[in-house]
Design a protein around this motif. Structure first.
Motif, PDB file in Angstrom:
ATOM      1  N   GLU A 127     -19.797  -6.833   9.333  1.00 46.58           N
ATOM      2  CA  GLU A 127     -20.468  -7.717   8.370  1.00 46.58           C
ATOM      3  C   GLU A 127     -21.256  -8.821   9.068  1.00 46.58           C
ATOM      4  OE1 GLU A 127     -18.477  -8.827   4.531  1.00 46.58           O
ATOM      5  OE2 GLU A 127     -18.395 -10.779   5.515  1.00 46.58           O
ATOM      6  N   ASN A 185     -19.730  -0.507   5.389  1.00 47.48           N
ATOM      7  CA  ASN A 185     -18.323  -0.143   5.201  1.00 47.48           C
ATOM      8  C   ASN A 185     -18.191   1.143   4.394  1.00 47.48           C
ATOM      9  OD1 ASN A 185     -18.900  -0.995   2.600  1.00 47.48           O
ATOM     10  ND2 ASN A 185     -17.605  -2.808   2.672  1.00 47.48           N
ATOM     11  N   ASN A 214     -11.847  -0.038   4.232  1.00 43.53           N
ATOM     12  CA  ASN A 214     -11.479  -1.448   4.473  1.00 43.53           C
ATOM     13  C   ASN A 214     -11.923  -1.913   5.858  1.00 43.53           C
ATOM     14  OD1 ASN A 214      -9.675   0.073   5.856  1.00 43.53           O
ATOM     15  ND2 ASN A 214      -7.911  -1.221   5.450  1.00 43.53           N
ATOM     16  N   SER A 233     -15.828 -15.730   3.739  1.00 46.15           N
ATOM     17  CA  SER A 233     -14.660 -15.531   4.604  1.00 46.15           C
ATOM     18  C   SER A 233     -14.498 -16.828   5.387  1.00 46.15           C
ATOM     19  CB  SER A 233     -14.895 -14.370   5.567  1.00 46.15           C
ATOM     20  OG  SER A 233     -14.946 -13.149   4.856  1.00 46.15           O
ATOM     21  N   SER A 256     -16.688  -8.485   1.095  1.00 46.16           N
ATOM     22  CA  SER A 256     -18.134  -8.493   1.385  1.00 46.16           C
ATOM     23  C   SER A 256     -18.919  -9.183   0.260  1.00 46.16           C
ATOM     24  CB  SER A 256     -18.627  -7.063   1.572  1.00 46.16           C
ATOM     25  OG  SER A 256     -18.371  -6.317   0.393  1.00 46.16           O
ATOM     26  N   PHE A 262     -14.976  -2.716   8.406  1.00 43.24           N
ATOM     27  CA  PHE A 262     -16.347  -3.138   8.089  1.00 43.24           C
ATOM     28  C   PHE A 262     -17.010  -3.823   9.281  1.00 43.24           C
ATOM     29  CE2 PHE A 262     -13.442  -6.590   6.999  1.00 43.24           C
ATOM     30  CZ  PHE A 262     -14.038  -7.707   7.554  1.00 43.24           C
ATOM     31  N   PRO A 300     -10.619 -13.241   6.078  1.00 42.49           N
ATOM     32  CA  PRO A 300     -11.724 -12.674   5.322  1.00 42.49           C
ATOM     33  C   PRO A 300     -11.446 -12.674   3.832  1.00 42.49           C
ATOM     34  CG  PRO A 300     -10.456 -10.928   6.347  1.00 42.49           C
ATOM     35  CD  PRO A 300      -9.838 -12.233   6.801  1.00 42.49           C
ATOM     36  N   GLY A 301     -12.526 -12.802   3.068  1.00 40.03           N
ATOM     37  CA  GLY A 301     -12.415 -12.604   1.619  1.00 40.03           C
ATOM     38  C   GLY A 301     -12.771 -11.151   1.374  1.00 40.03           C
ATOM     39  N   HIS A 319      -3.972 -11.635   6.822  1.00 41.90           N
ATOM     40  CA  HIS A 319      -5.172 -11.101   7.497  1.00 41.90           C
ATOM     41  C   HIS A 319      -6.333 -10.894   6.539  1.00 41.90           C
ATOM     42  CE1 HIS A 319      -4.540  -7.386   5.485  1.00 41.90           C
ATOM     43  NE2 HIS A 319      -5.161  -6.620   6.358  1.00 41.90           N
ATOM     44  N   GLY A 320      -6.160 -11.330   5.275  1.00 45.24           N
ATOM     45  CA  GLY A 320      -7.235 -11.144   4.316  1.00 45.24           C
ATOM     46  C   GLY A 320      -6.793 -11.622   2.955  1.00 45.24           C
ATOM     47  N   ALA A 321      -7.739 -11.555   2.019  1.00 46.66           N
ATOM     48  CA  ALA A 321      -7.437 -11.987   0.653  1.00 46.66           C
ATOM     49  C   ALA A 321      -8.021 -10.992  -0.342  1.00 46.66           C
ATOM     50  CB  ALA A 321      -8.007 -13.384   0.424  1.00 46.66           C
ATOM     51  N   GLY A 322      -8.188  -9.759   0.120  1.00 48.25           N
ATOM     52  CA  GLY A 322      -8.870  -8.747  -0.693  1.00 48.25           C
ATOM     53  C   GLY A 322      -8.223  -8.504  -2.034  1.00 48.25           C
ATOM     54  N   LYS A 344       0.871  -1.189   0.000  1.00 50.93           N
ATOM     55  CA  LYS A 344       0.000   0.000   0.000  1.00 50.93           C
ATOM     56  C   LYS A 344       0.908   1.239   0.000  1.00 50.93           C
ATOM     57  CE  LYS A 344      -3.472  -2.099   3.072  1.00 50.93           C
ATOM     58  NZ  LYS A 344      -4.407  -2.743   2.195  1.00 50.93           N
TER      59      LYS A 344
HETATM   60  N1  LIG Z   1     -15.572 -10.097   4.788  1.00 55.74           N
HETATM   61  C1  LIG Z   1     -15.114  -8.895   4.428  1.00 55.74           C
HETATM   62  N2  LIG Z   1     -13.777  -8.729   4.262  1.00 55.74           N
HETATM   63  C2  LIG Z   1     -13.336  -7.516   3.902  1.00 55.74           C
HETATM   64  C3  LIG Z   1     -14.167  -6.420   3.694  1.00 55.74           C
HETATM   65  N3  LIG Z   1     -13.393  -5.340   3.355  1.00 55.74           N
HETATM   66  C4  LIG Z   1     -12.119  -5.769   3.394  1.00 55.74           C
HETATM   67  N4  LIG Z   1     -12.082  -7.084   3.717  1.00 55.74           N
HETATM   68  C5  LIG Z   1     -10.931  -7.956   3.936  1.00 55.74           C
HETATM   69  O1  LIG Z   1     -10.137  -7.395   4.947  1.00 55.74           O
HETATM   70  C6  LIG Z   1      -8.782  -7.426   4.543  1.00 55.74           C
HETATM   71  C7  LIG Z   1      -8.086  -6.318   5.198  1.00 55.74           C
HETATM   72  O2  LIG Z   1      -8.150  -5.140   4.495  1.00 55.74           O
HETATM   73  P1  LIG Z   1      -6.866  -4.214   4.325  1.00 55.74           P
HETATM   74  O3  LIG Z   1      -7.262  -3.172   3.358  1.00 55.74           O
HETATM   75  O4  LIG Z   1      -6.533  -3.698   5.668  1.00 55.74           O
HETATM   76  O5  LIG Z   1      -5.742  -5.067   3.789  1.00 55.74           O
HETATM   77  C8  LIG Z   1      -8.831  -7.382   3.016  1.00 55.74           C
HETATM   78  O6  LIG Z   1      -7.700  -7.988   2.487  1.00 55.74           O
HETATM   79  C9  LIG Z   1     -10.065  -8.184   2.740  1.00 55.74           C
HETATM   80  O7  LIG Z   1      -9.737  -9.547   2.691  1.00 55.74           O
HETATM   81  C10 LIG Z   1     -15.571  -6.625   3.857  1.00 55.74           C
HETATM   82  O8  LIG Z   1     -16.379  -5.700   3.694  1.00 55.74           O
HETATM   83  N5  LIG Z   1     -15.979  -7.862   4.225  1.00 55.74           N
END
Ligand SMILES: Nc1nc2c(ncn2[C@@H]2O[C@H](COP(=O)(O)O)[C@@H](O)[C@H]2O)c(=O)[nH]1
Ligand SMILES: [Mn+2]
Length: 473
Positions: free
Chosen positions: A190, A473, A186, A384, A380, A188, A377-378, A402-405, A50
Motif C-alpha cells: 500500500e 491486494n 489480507n 493506518s 486500504s 498487501f 494498520p486499519g 497487528h491490525g484493526a480490520g 479465524k
Molecule cells: N492498510 C491496510 N491494512 C490492511 C489491508 N488489508 C488488511 N489490512 C490490515 O492488516 C491486518 C492483518 O490482517 P489479518 O487478516 O492477517 O488479520 C488487518 O487486521 C487489517 O487491519 C490493506 O489493504 N491495507
C-alpha cells in the motif's frame, strides 16, 4: 521454593465500543486451561477467531517451561513493514507503473521459479536478514529496524550444523520457491501519505515527516516457515500440497534421525498423533523445536528483507530518489524466549506484534531512543498508524494488535462508521492485471477505537497517521 500463582483469566484490553467477544474469550481460556502460564494471557483489540487457526487473533501468551506451537500461526513470521520514500507524490501513471512492476516481479499465482539455491535457503535459515541484505543489496545498517536485526542465533539451540544434519533436503528444495512473494487477500502493498504527525521527535528519528510518501506491506514468512510448522504437529490449516510434502519429510526428520527406541516413541507420540502437544523447553525435543523455530523465523526475516529490496528498487526506478528507507519490519506470529517478570518465559504472539520499550532495544539504535516502532494498520479504506511502544507495554507482555480490520468492518456494520466526508479514495489494484478501481474511504472510527485502547493503557504512543493512496491486494 517460592510459588507464584498466575491468574488464568485473560488480561483484556478492550473498550465499551469494542468489547472482546465473550465466546472467543471462552475459547481462549479453554485453550490455555492446562498451560504453564508465566503471566495471564493477553487479549488485544481486534480479537477474533479465524476458522483455519487454532488460537484467536490478537493474543499473546507466555508459558514458563513449555513451547506450544498452536499458540501462534503454523507459519511463523508473517509480518508487516513500512518504508519511508524520498520522492515527490507520483501521478496516476506512476502509480500504475509501480504496481505493474510489483506484479511482474512477484506475480500471483506465483511462478514455480527457483528464487534461491538450496545453499541460499540454508543461509537464509541461519543468517536471516543478513543473508538477504547481502544477496539483494540492502545496506546492513538498515537491519537495525528489523526485529532482532532479522536474525536469531541458532547456536543457543544446537547450531546450524544440527539443523543441516536433520532437516530433510526436500524442505530446502521447496523453500527455493516463491521467496519474497507478497500475494493477495489480507497481504498487501500500500502506498500512503503521512497526513498527520503526533510526535515530531519520534517521527524525525524514525525518518517520517508530514506529507511524505510511505509504503506499507504485509507478507508471510514463506515456504520454509510453513514446512517447519507442519513438521511439529497436525495443524488446522493443512493444505494438500503440505500434507504430501509432510508424508515424506516428517518420517525423515523425526524418525530416521531418532537415536534410540525411546526417542522414536516420544516423537511418534508428539508429532504423529492428532493435534500438536506442548513440548518441554528444557527437554531434548524442546531444544530441537526451538532450533527449528529460530530457523523458520530467520527464513521469514530474510524473506521480507528480499521483498523490501525488490519494492525499494521498483520505487526508485519508477518514482525516482533512492527508493527510501526502512522504518520498521516486525513479525506478528512469533515464538521468542523473553524476560517476563523476573524469569525467562516462552512468549507466543498470534497476530500481535512486539512492542519493546527503549530500554529493551539494542543500544545505539533509533528504537533505543523511541521504543520499538509498531504498525497499526486499519484497512486500504482507512488510515493506518505508526506508533512506538508505550510506557506500560509490559502489561500486555510487550504486545500490540497487528491490525484493526475486523473492528473497521464491525463499526461499519453497526453504523458506528460511515464513508469519509472528504471523499478520499484508494486506487485498488489486483493481481489479474485488470484496471484499478477507485474505492471510497471510511472515517477512521474503527481503527481509532483500537488505537485509543492501546494508547489509554500506555501500550503504544502514536507517531503518525498514514492515509492510503493505492493498494495491491
Ligand atoms: N492498510 C491496510 N491494512 C490492511 C489491508 N488489508 C488488511 N489490512 C490490515 O492488516 C491486518 C492483518 O490482517 P489479518 O487478516 O492477517 O488479520 C488487518 O487486521 C487489517 O487491519 C490493506 O489493504 N491495507
Ligand atoms: Mn499476517
Amino acid at each position: 521454593m517460592e510459588l507464584t500463582l498466575i491468574g488464568r483469566e485473560p488480561r483484556v484490553f478492550d473498550g465499551p465500543r469494542l468489547p472482546a467477544d465473550a465466546t472467543v474469550l471462552a475459547e481462549l481460556t479453554a485453550q490455555v486451561a492446562d498451560a504453564d502460564l508465566a503471566a495471564p494471557p493477553v487479549v488485544l483489540p481486534d480479537f477474533h477467531h479465524k476458522s483455519t487457526m487454532e488460537l484467536p487473533s490478537s493474543v499473546a501468551v507466555a508459558t514458563a517451561g513449555t513451547i506450544r506451537p498452536t499458540l501462534t500461526s503454523a507459519s511463523v513470521n508473517c509480518g508487516m513493514a513500512l518504508l519511508a520514500l524520498d520522492c515527490e507524490r507520483p501521478g496516476v501513471a506512476g502509480v500504475i507503473e509501480f504496481y505493474r512492476r510489483v506484479r511482474e516481479r512477484y506475480p500471483y499465482p506465483a511462478r514455480n521459479l527457483r528464487e534461491l539455491s538450496t545453499h541460499e535457503v540454508r543461509r537464509a535459515a541461519v543468517e536471516g536478514s543478513y543473508f538477504a541484505a547481502e544477496r539483494f543489496e540492502v545496506d546492513a545498517g538498515e537491519l537495525a529496524r528489523v526485529e532482532e536485526f532479522g536474525r536469531l542465533d541458532l547456536d543457543r539451540y544446537g547450531g546450524a550444523d544440527r539443523l543441516a544434519r536433520e532437516l530433510p533436503s526436500l524442505a530446502y528444495q521447496l523453500a527455493r520457491l516463491r521467496f519474497g512473494t507478497v500475494g493477495p487477500s489480507n497481504h498487501f502493498v500500500e502506498l500512503q501519505v503521512v497526513e498527520e504527525v503526533f510526535d515530531p521527535r519520534a517521527a524525525e528519528l524514525l525518518g517520517v515527516r508530514q506529507g511524505q510518501l510511505t509504503l506499507q506491506y504485509h507478507a508471510g514468512g514463506g515456504v520454509l516457515t510453513g514446512e517447519i510448522g507442519a513438521l511439529f504437529g497436525r495443524r488446522k490449516h493443512y493444505p494438500r500440497h503440505l500434507r504430501m510434502a509432510m508424508a515424506v519429510q516428517k518420517p525423515l526428520y523425526h524418525l530416521a534421525t531418532a537415536r534410540s527406541y525411546r526417542q522414536l516413541r516420544e516423537r511418534l507420540a508428539l508429532y504423529f498423533t492428532d493435534g500438536c502437544p506442548p513440548v518441554s523447553r528444557d527437554s531434548e525435543e524442546g531444544q530441537r523445536l526451538m532450533l527449528a523455530n529460530a530457523a523458520a523465523m530467520n527464513y521469514g526475516f530474510a524473506f521480507r528483507t528480499a521483498t523490501y529490496a525488490a519494492l525499494k528498487k521498483i520505487a526508485a526506478t519508477v518514482f525516482g530518489g533512492t527508493g527510501g528507507r526502512l522504518v520498521v519490519d516486525s513479525p506478528h506470529n512469533s515464538i521468542y524466549e523473553e524476560e517476563v517478570g523476573d524469569r525467562t518465559a516462552v512468549v507466543h504472539r498470534h497476530n500481535s506484534c512486539r512492542a519493546f520499550p527503549a530500554e529493551r532495544c539494542a543500544p545505539g539504535t533509533v528504537f533505543a531512543e523511541t521504543g520499538q516502532a509498531v504498525l497499526l494498520p486499519g484497512t486500504s479504506r482507512t488510515s493506518s498508524y505508526l506508533a512506538v511502544a508505550g510506557p506500560k507495554a509490559e502489561a500486555s507482555l510487550h504486545s500490540a494488535c497487528h491490525g484493526a480490520g475486523t473492528l473497521v468492518a464491525d463499526f461499519a456494520e453497526k453504523g458506528l462508521s460511515a464513508e469519509h466526508p472528504d471523499g478520499h479514495e484508494t486506487l485498488r489494484f489486483g493481481y489479474d492485471g485488470a484496471a484499478a478501481v477507485r474505492v471510497r474511504h471510511f472515517d477512521d472510527n474503527g481503527v481509532n477505537a483500537a488505537l485509543g485502547v492501546l494508547v489509554d493503557h500506555g501500550l503504544v504512543r502514536p507517531v503518525a497517521r498514514l492515509r492510503p493512496l493505492a493498494v495491491l491486494n
